[in-house]
Scaffold this active site. Sequence first.
Site, PDB file in Angstrom:
ATOM      1  CB  SER A 156      -0.905   0.007   1.232  1.00 54.37           C
ATOM      2  OG  SER A 156      -1.802  -1.070   1.215  1.00 54.37           O
ATOM      3  CE  LYS A 206      -5.233  -2.188   0.997  1.00 52.00           C
ATOM      4  NZ  LYS A 206      -3.939  -2.873   1.091  1.00 52.00           N
ATOM      5  CE  LYS A 219       0.544   2.475   4.214  1.00 50.31           C
ATOM      6  NZ  LYS A 219       1.150   1.262   3.659  1.00 50.31           N
TER       7      LYS A 219
END
Length: 290
Positions: free
Chosen positions: A91, A165, A234
């Site tokens: 990611s 994502k 994050k």
Amino acid sequence: MRIGFAGLGVMGGGMCRRLADSGLTVAAFDIDAEMTRRAAEHEGVVAAPEAAGVAAPVVITMLPDGAAVRQVADALLPHLAPGSLIIDTSSSAPESTLELAELAARWEVSVVDAPVSGSPAAARGGELTLMAAGGRDALDRAEPVLRRLGTVHRVGPTGAGHALKALNNLLSAINMAAVAEVMLAGGAFGLEPATMLEVINSSTGRNHASQTKLPDHVLTGTFDSGFALRLMLKDIRIGTALEEQAGGSALFGSVCRQLWQQAESALPADADNVEVIRWLEAAAGRELRA
């Protein structure tokens, strides 16, 4: 066929073993030498002592963020033959992916971003969802490998996979906090958590958090989804940055980011992402578990 694999954590370790079970020879590396050693105990996996040792026609990375991917790529690119392919299943922020693709092109190496959605069990079982993005030729080469890991969706040009994502995980985080919030409110009216979930999951409020995360990882008291809170945060930050760049409404994303940042400050550094609900429980003064 030999491929390289860098990053053998909770997800990467299972993916690496799955690829070996599918008939590939996998040269595996992790910055944690013990993880590399354990992976190499699996038939079809060969330990690489350093990042450059995973050089192969196709190399997959599954690392914490774009900075870690770039560190591996810097060590790896001089050892890759022209025409090689890097598939980043991590990611990462889309802009870092575009920078990596530009760098790799100087070495005549292609890049596909193909982040995954799914659990560690799905990684081991080849049941992941993969969001693959890049040039058509690179995707044609990547797909036969990625199909061994799950269902492949071609979602757009380079960077689009990482964008999707992050936005998916932002939505997942919003859903999880929302389900916990309404269930904590229900508890004040004498509603049992299991009863609420049974009704919600047969009604219009159902989502992945209500169907899987709360019953499997919160009501059980285990808080063990296998995905770190810091990594979810994050992705939330990447997702909200994308919302802001798009210029539309980012109200839900902004509130979600603030909530998770507060939870991260209050919880242990190694907290699982579902432990955000511990923080919500503390704020409400009640628990969801019986």
